[in-house]
Design a protein around this motif. Structure first.
Motif: not given
Length: 386
Positions: A168-190
């Motif tokens: 955010r501070s550098h004006g770039a976008r973030l893409l997350i590969d959640a192959a090993q985390s979806a349903g296993i680790l807490p994720i809140d995109v906001q």
């Protein structure tokens, strides 16, 4: 297979909750029509299941509008849509040195064909990155950072929230590969400042293979990876602009998504926190048992450190494929060996020459199975130690 002890959850979860299979069979028997392609009752019911699955998945990931989630065949499909749909010639992209080939290959393709600049942030032997190194990597033309939430080889968990703040501070976008985390680790995109989230349906979400998806920030417009029929705006020459139709050309996997819906509902009911706590406990149990065997080395974070349920190891100089074969044939224990589609992570871990045996734990793994794996490795080690 009856009697098999399954430790390949990082590749695909098994077994599935019974409700997943029931939902798929009910869909096939009662309403396996084409969603969005008709107004008859079966087509409407099929469309309703797709939306319900979007709604439950949105709740899991903190997504405000379910239509910002488009379905995909798998994480690879979703990552290709995100990367190829967003990155433009002249852009600079940053990723880490433990990325799966599903990230590395699309990026290297764009580097070779579309004048895209690419920087790899080096990970240490346990898979961690220094945020200062990431900060230094940003350039005026940096548009995207791609990070695996958790390494599929090391189990290392990345500080996604802090990385999101840097983006955010550098004006770039973030893409997350959640192959090993979806349903296993807490994720809140906001709260984590995630602009795009690629996830599988067949791993931690406990759905069937052939399912997955991509969350796309409502402020982003990607070039569609596929073009074709969507059931909407059929008179238009170009792909529809409305979501999720813009990114879902062709008939969707209604039967699979019906199963995914039940998998996500199961995760929501059990809670991600409870699932991770259970898997972490068994991961520590497995690591402690393996570390008690002389000649066994474990990759990734040390005992006691937070990680996902992945334990990659080697037995002295034994070939990882041979160890996996013995575990399968002599002990009915399913693991994965080799390079796990992530040679960069093996390079970081220092195992590029020989790969590793990967045992991965899931929600339905039992303590008895963990102890059986430890005992089997002891027996295999005793043969190599002679």
């Amino acid at each position: 297979m009856k009697g098999v002890m399954y430790f390949d959850q990082a590749a695909s979860s098994w077994p599935k909750p019974p409700a997943v299979m029931t939902a798929m069979m009910n869909c096939m028997e009662e309403f396996a029509a084409n969603p969005g392609r008709g107004s008859h009752q079966m087509a409407v019911k099929a469309s309703r299941v797709l939306f319900e699955t979007r709604k439950h998945t949105a709740k899991l990931f903190g997504v405000k509008n379910p239509n910002d989630i488009s379905f995909a065949l798998n994480t690879t499909h979703a990552l290709n849509q995100a990367i190829k749909g967003f990155v433009k010639p002249g852009d600079h992209v940053i990723c880490t040195n433990i990325e799966h080939n599903s990230v590395r290959r699309p990026l290297e393709y764009l580097k070779a064909t579309a004048d895209v600049e690419l920087t790899y942030i080096q990970n240490d032997q346990q898979g961690y990155i220094h945020l200062e190194e990431l900060r230094k990597a940003f350039k005026p033309n940096t548009t995207l950072v791609v990070v695996s939430h958790s390494s599929n080889l090391l189990g290392t968990i990345m500080p996604v929230g802090e990385i999101g703040e840097l983006c955010r501070s550098h004006g770039a976008r973030l893409l997350i590969d959640a192959a090993q985390s979806a349903g296993i680790l807490p994720i809140d995109v906001q709260s984590m400042n995630i602009d795009m989230l690629a996830f599988p349906g067949h791993k931690g979400l406990l759905g069937p293979q052939g399912t997955g998806g991509l969350y796309i920030n409502p402020n982003l417009d990607l070039d569609p990876l596929l073009h074709g029929g969507t059931g909407s705006q059929s008179e238009a020459i170009q792909q529809p602009t409305v979501r999720p139709d813009r990114y879902e050309a062709g008939t969707q996997n209604t039967v699979g998504i019906a199963g995914l819906n039940e998998g996500v509902k199961f995760v929501l009911a059990e809670t991600v926190e409870k699932i991770h706590e259970k898997e972490w406990r068994q991961t520590q149990m497995l690591m402690e048992g393996l570390l008690g065997i002389g000649g066994v080395t474990i990759l990734g974070p040390s005992l006691g450190q937070n990680k996902t349920g992945i334990v990659s190891f080697n037995i002295q100089d034994a070939d990882s494929s041979e160890v996996a074969f013995i575990l399968d044939q002599s002990f009915q224990i399913a693991v994965r060996s080799g390079y796990h589609c992530t040679p960069l992570a093996h390079e970081a871990a220092g195992t590029l020459a020989k790969g590793a045996v990967r045992a991965s734990i899931g929600y339905f793994t039992t303590d008895e199975e963990v102890n059986a794996l430890i005992q089997a490795v002891k027996e295999i080690h005793s043969q190599y130690a002679k």
